[in-house]
Write a protein that holds these residues in place. Structure first.
Motif, PDB file in Angstrom:
ATOM      1  N   ARG A  43       0.842  -1.201   0.000  1.00 18.87           N
ATOM      2  CA  ARG A  43       0.000   0.000   0.000  1.00 18.87           C
ATOM      3  C   ARG A  43       0.876   1.251   0.000  1.00 18.87           C
ATOM      4  N   GLN A  44       1.936   1.245   0.787  1.00 14.12           N
ATOM      5  CA  GLN A  44       2.867   2.380   0.817  1.00 14.12           C
ATOM      6  C   GLN A  44       3.493   2.579  -0.568  1.00 14.12           C
ATOM      7  N   GLN A  45       3.874   1.485  -1.191  1.00 18.40           N
ATOM      8  CA  GLN A  45       4.506   1.556  -2.501  1.00 18.40           C
ATOM      9  C   GLN A  45       3.552   2.132  -3.543  1.00 18.40           C
ATOM     10  N   LEU A  46       2.297   1.688  -3.506  1.00 19.81           N
ATOM     11  CA  LEU A  46       1.311   2.184  -4.463  1.00 19.81           C
ATOM     12  C   LEU A  46       1.057   3.676  -4.313  1.00 19.81           C
ATOM     13  N   GLU A  47       0.910   4.140  -3.086  1.00 25.83           N
ATOM     14  CA  GLU A  47       0.589   5.552  -2.900  1.00 25.83           C
ATOM     15  C   GLU A  47       1.764   6.454  -3.261  1.00 25.83           C
ATOM     16  N   LEU A  48       2.960   5.917  -3.290  1.00 26.05           N
ATOM     17  CA  LEU A  48       4.130   6.704  -3.705  1.00 26.05           C
ATOM     18  C   LEU A  48       4.569   6.354  -5.129  1.00 26.05           C
ATOM     19  N   LEU A  49       3.722   5.635  -5.839  1.00 21.91           N
ATOM     20  CA  LEU A  49       3.978   5.261  -7.235  1.00 21.91           C
ATOM     21  C   LEU A  49       5.215   4.383  -7.393  1.00 21.91           C
ATOM     22  N   VAL A  50       5.438   3.520  -6.465  1.00 19.57           N
ATOM     23  CA  VAL A  50       6.438   2.457  -6.405  1.00 19.57           C
ATOM     24  C   VAL A  50       7.884   2.956  -6.368  1.00 19.57           C
ATOM     25  N   VAL A  51       8.417   3.478  -7.453  1.00 24.53           N
ATOM     26  CA  VAL A  51       9.833   3.854  -7.493  1.00 24.53           C
ATOM     27  C   VAL A  51      10.189   4.922  -6.452  1.00 24.53           C
ATOM     28  N   PRO A  52       9.407   5.993  -6.305  1.00 24.80           N
ATOM     29  CA  PRO A  52       9.734   6.960  -5.246  1.00 24.80           C
ATOM     30  C   PRO A  52       9.728   6.340  -3.851  1.00 24.80           C
ATOM     31  N   PHE A  53       8.891   5.322  -3.637  1.00 27.36           N
ATOM     32  CA  PHE A  53       8.903   4.626  -2.351  1.00 27.36           C
ATOM     33  C   PHE A  53      10.293   4.071  -2.071  1.00 27.36           C
ATOM     34  N   TYR A  54      10.870   3.386  -3.048  1.00 25.10           N
ATOM     35  CA  TYR A  54      12.187   2.781  -2.844  1.00 25.10           C
ATOM     36  C   TYR A  54      13.262   3.834  -2.624  1.00 25.10           C
ATOM     37  N   LEU A  55      13.162   4.951  -3.299  1.00 27.66           N
ATOM     38  CA  LEU A  55      14.134   6.038  -3.094  1.00 27.66           C
ATOM     39  C   LEU A  55      14.011   6.610  -1.682  1.00 27.66           C
ATOM     40  N   SER A  95      -8.071  -1.890   5.472  1.00 26.38           N
ATOM     41  CA  SER A  95      -9.409  -1.477   5.046  1.00 26.38           C
ATOM     42  C   SER A  95      -9.804  -0.117   5.640  1.00 26.38           C
ATOM     43  N   THR A  96      -9.082   0.319   6.663  1.00 29.74           N
ATOM     44  CA  THR A  96      -9.411   1.596   7.306  1.00 29.74           C
ATOM     45  C   THR A  96      -8.274   2.616   7.214  1.00 29.74           C
ATOM     46  N   ARG A  97      -7.148   2.210   6.705  1.00 33.58           N
ATOM     47  CA  ARG A  97      -5.954   3.053   6.657  1.00 33.58           C
ATOM     48  C   ARG A  97      -6.155   4.252   5.738  1.00 33.58           C
ATOM     49  N   SER A  98      -5.750   5.419   6.203  1.00 31.79           N
ATOM     50  CA  SER A  98      -5.781   6.633   5.398  1.00 31.79           C
ATOM     51  C   SER A  98      -4.559   6.673   4.484  1.00 31.79           C
ATOM     52  N   VAL A  99      -4.681   7.379   3.396  1.00 30.51           N
ATOM     53  CA  VAL A  99      -3.560   7.555   2.472  1.00 30.51           C
ATOM     54  C   VAL A  99      -2.430   8.283   3.203  1.00 30.51           C
ATOM     55  N   PHE A 100      -1.219   7.863   2.945  1.00 31.60           N
ATOM     56  CA  PHE A 100      -0.010   8.450   3.530  1.00 31.60           C
ATOM     57  C   PHE A 100       0.015   8.376   5.060  1.00 31.60           C
ATOM     58  N   SER A 101      -0.565   7.320   5.608  1.00 27.20           N
ATOM     59  CA  SER A 101      -0.564   7.143   7.066  1.00 27.20           C
ATOM     60  C   SER A 101       0.838   7.012   7.642  1.00 27.20           C
ATOM     61  N   TRP A 102       1.788   6.609   6.834  1.00 27.64           N
ATOM     62  CA  TRP A 102       3.157   6.458   7.307  1.00 27.64           C
ATOM     63  C   TRP A 102       3.747   7.782   7.779  1.00 27.64           C
ATOM     64  N   ILE A 103       3.215   8.900   7.301  1.00 25.57           N
ATOM     65  CA  ILE A 103       3.764  10.205   7.682  1.00 25.57           C
ATOM     66  C   ILE A 103       3.701  10.421   9.191  1.00 25.57           C
ATOM     67  N   LYS A 104       2.625   9.949   9.835  1.00 21.83           N
ATOM     68  CA  LYS A 104       2.519  10.170  11.283  1.00 21.83           C
ATOM     69  C   LYS A 104       3.606   9.413  12.055  1.00 21.83           C
ATOM     70  N   TYR A 105       4.246   8.433  11.431  1.00 23.16           N
ATOM     71  CA  TYR A 105       5.323   7.694  12.075  1.00 23.16           C
ATOM     72  C   TYR A 105       6.660   8.424  11.994  1.00 23.16           C
ATOM     73  N   LEU A 106       6.712   9.523  11.276  1.00 22.42           N
ATOM     74  CA  LEU A 106       7.923  10.356  11.257  1.00 22.42           C
ATOM     75  C   LEU A 106       8.173  10.940  12.641  1.00 22.42           C
ATOM     76  N   ARG A 107       7.102  11.225  13.369  1.00 22.91           N
ATOM     77  CA  ARG A 107       7.214  11.812  14.695  1.00 22.91           C
ATOM     78  C   ARG A 107       7.311  10.782  15.781  1.00 22.91           C
ATOM     79  N   ALA A 108       6.969   9.542  15.453  1.00 25.26           N
ATOM     80  CA  ALA A 108       6.947   8.472  16.488  1.00 25.26           C
ATOM     81  C   ALA A 108       8.344   8.033  16.858  1.00 25.26           C
TER      82      ALA A 108
END
Length: 108
Positions: A43-55, A95-108
């Motif tokens: 899901r993370q890869q898809l929302e970042l269009l795959v290649v940018p995720f890996y970068l 099924s309930t995850r918001s788009v770009f939910s990983w961003i909130k883990y930058l502060r965690a």
């Protein structure tokens, strides 16, 4: 949808490379927590269009490696891994995850 590929020489139990999940052993395809972890990465890869995720993944790992000086600590502090590990046992998360939910883990 995910397709599994068994890679016996894989140095980790599993790895998500959209749309595949590489697993070290056939039996790992049935490990619900492991598969859910990798699907979160999909899901993370898809929302970042795959290649940018890996970068971003690589850049965050390298930043963490400079910061923590240990591979395992650097890996566990990659923002994408933080989200996946935090939610891997929550089987309704995707099924309930918001788009770009990983961003909130930058502060965690």
């Amino acid at each position: 949808m995910s397709w599994f590929i068994v890679v016996p020489k894989l140095r980790v139990a599993a790895m998500a490379i959209y749309p595949f999940i590489l697993v070290q052993k056939v039996s790992y395809k049935n490990e619900a927590v492991l598969v859910n972890h990798e699907k979160i990465h999909h899901r993370q890869q898809l929302e970042l269009l795959v290649v940018p995720f890996y970068l971003l993944y690589l850049l965050h790992y390298l930043y963490n490696l400079l910061k923590y000086r240990k591979h395992q600590t650097a890996y566990l502090n990659i923002v994408f891994e933080k989200e996946a590990y935090a939610q891997q046992q929550n089987f309704t998360y995707l099924s309930t995850r918001s788009v770009f939910s990983w961003i909130k883990y930058l502060r965690a």
